[in-house]
Design a protein around this motif. Structure first.
Motif, PDB file in Angstrom:
ATOM      1  N   LYS A 103       2.401  -2.875   0.854  1.00  0.00           N
ATOM      2  CA  LYS A 103       3.667  -2.643   0.118  1.00  0.00           C
ATOM      3  C   LYS A 103       3.606  -3.288  -1.268  1.00  0.00           C
ATOM      4  N   ASN A 104       3.051  -4.504  -1.328  1.00  0.00           N
ATOM      5  CA  ASN A 104       2.905  -5.192  -2.614  1.00  0.00           C
ATOM      6  C   ASN A 104       2.131  -4.326  -3.610  1.00  0.00           C
ATOM      7  N   MET A 105       1.141  -3.619  -3.072  1.00  0.00           N
ATOM      8  CA  MET A 105       0.244  -2.855  -3.945  1.00  0.00           C
ATOM      9  C   MET A 105       0.786  -1.481  -4.319  1.00  0.00           C
ATOM     10  N   ALA A 120      -0.579   6.604  -3.397  1.00  0.00           N
ATOM     11  CA  ALA A 120      -0.554   5.170  -3.706  1.00  0.00           C
ATOM     12  C   ALA A 120      -1.256   4.373  -2.595  1.00  0.00           C
ATOM     13  N   GLU A 121      -1.003   4.749  -1.350  1.00  0.00           N
ATOM     14  CA  GLU A 121      -1.619   4.018  -0.230  1.00  0.00           C
ATOM     15  C   GLU A 121      -3.123   4.253  -0.168  1.00  0.00           C
ATOM     16  N   ALA A 122      -3.532   5.486  -0.438  1.00  0.00           N
ATOM     17  CA  ALA A 122      -4.969   5.792  -0.416  1.00  0.00           C
ATOM     18  C   ALA A 122      -5.699   4.948  -1.463  1.00  0.00           C
ATOM     19  N   LYS A 123      -5.118   4.878  -2.647  1.00  0.00           N
ATOM     20  CA  LYS A 123      -5.736   4.089  -3.726  1.00  0.00           C
ATOM     21  C   LYS A 123      -5.748   2.606  -3.369  1.00  0.00           C
ATOM     22  N   ALA A 124      -4.629   2.126  -2.837  1.00  0.00           N
ATOM     23  CA  ALA A 124      -4.525   0.710  -2.467  1.00  0.00           C
ATOM     24  C   ALA A 124      -5.562   0.334  -1.402  1.00  0.00           C
ATOM     25  N   LEU A 125      -5.716   1.186  -0.416  1.00  0.00           N
ATOM     26  CA  LEU A 125      -6.667   0.893   0.659  1.00  0.00           C
ATOM     27  C   LEU A 125      -8.108   0.935   0.154  1.00  0.00           C
ATOM     28  N   GLU A 126      -8.362   1.848  -0.753  1.00  0.00           N
ATOM     29  CA  GLU A 126      -9.706   1.940  -1.338  1.00  0.00           C
ATOM     30  C   GLU A 126     -10.022   0.641  -2.118  1.00  0.00           C
TER      31      GLU A 126
END
Length: 247
Positions: A103-105, A120-126
């Motif tokens: 969430k922060n990311m 956004a989540e895909a990029k954050a996890l990468e």
């Protein structure tokens, strides 16, 4: 200005107490795309004030700052628009304690860049995967070590696709054994060509990763050079004295 100049600072001054304290006393410098500029100097020399002025977290008393050709000190400029392209990593992480790492990311990219949640989540996890923290995506900041928090803070800044990253003493709040893991992330970013301005006490990082090292004292730039000449052949007596104490 040439196309390669990302940030240009002209005669920047920051005074307190009616001009009695000159935190910045006429700074002129340029930061080129792809450079890693490391700012060093004694405590109270104006390093962090200069860094925080680059995205107007500190409002200068006078002088001008150009970012990508735009004078961001002009009152008519929408500074928040420009701040989106300037990632900032603080000494104390500044993570939202009530949100998971993920969430922060994703908060800023979804709100400001209008990214979809999936994107956004895909990029954050990468990015988390890159710094070895993908398995901590659902953890809260209180469950992380200092080094892990700072790595999250760095990749959080990267989620916004910034054109420059500003680091304000990113390792000074960390236990010594955690410093290396944060510096390793910064080194890999430097090797990929990320433009970075770093205020730090880590002379090894300055020597190894910096393309240019700036020495500040009493609100002024006293000397700047490539790392080799900066450390091996300092010219100014004040810099020689400083290096004799920290190396």
């Amino acid at each position: 200005m040439t196309d390669n100049v990302l940030i240009k600072v002209e005669d920047l001054k920051k005074h307190y107490n009616g001009g009695n304290v000159k935190a910045l006393d006429g700074i002129n410098c340029e930061i080129q795309k792809g450079e890693v500029v490391v700012i060093v100097g004694p405590s109270g020399s104006g390093k962090s004030t200069l860094l925080r002025s680059l995205n107007l977290l500190e409002i200068p008393t006078s002088g001008r700052i150009f970012f990508e050709g735009v004078d961001i000190t002009d009152k008519k400029v929408n500074i928040n628009q420009h701040r989106q392209k300037m990632g900032m990593v603080f000494q104390h992480f500044n993570l939202f304690s009530n949100m998971t790492v993920l969430k922060n990311m994703t908060k800023a990219p979804m709100t400001l860049l209008k990214m979809s949640k999936e994107e956004a989540e895909a990029k954050a996890l990468e990015l988390l995967d890159r710094v070895g923290l993908k398995d901590r995506a659902d953890a809260y900041p209180s469950q992380l070590s200092g080094g892990q928090k700072q790595r999250v803070a760095i990749v959080r800044a990267l989620c916004m696709n910034p054109d420059v990253l500003l680091f304000d003493e990113p390792t000074s709040a960390l236990d010594p054994e955690m410093v290396g893991e944060v510096l390793d992330v910064m080194k890999s970013l430097a090797h990929e060509g990320m433009t970075m301005v770093v205020v730090t006490h880590e002379m090894g990082f300055a020597r190894e990763v910096g393309t240019r090292v700036i020495f500040m004292d009493e609100g002024r730039i006293i000397e700047e050079n490539n790392p080799n000449d900066f450390f091996e052949n300092p010219q100014n007596p004040r810099l020689k004295d400083f290096l004799s104490k920290v190396l």
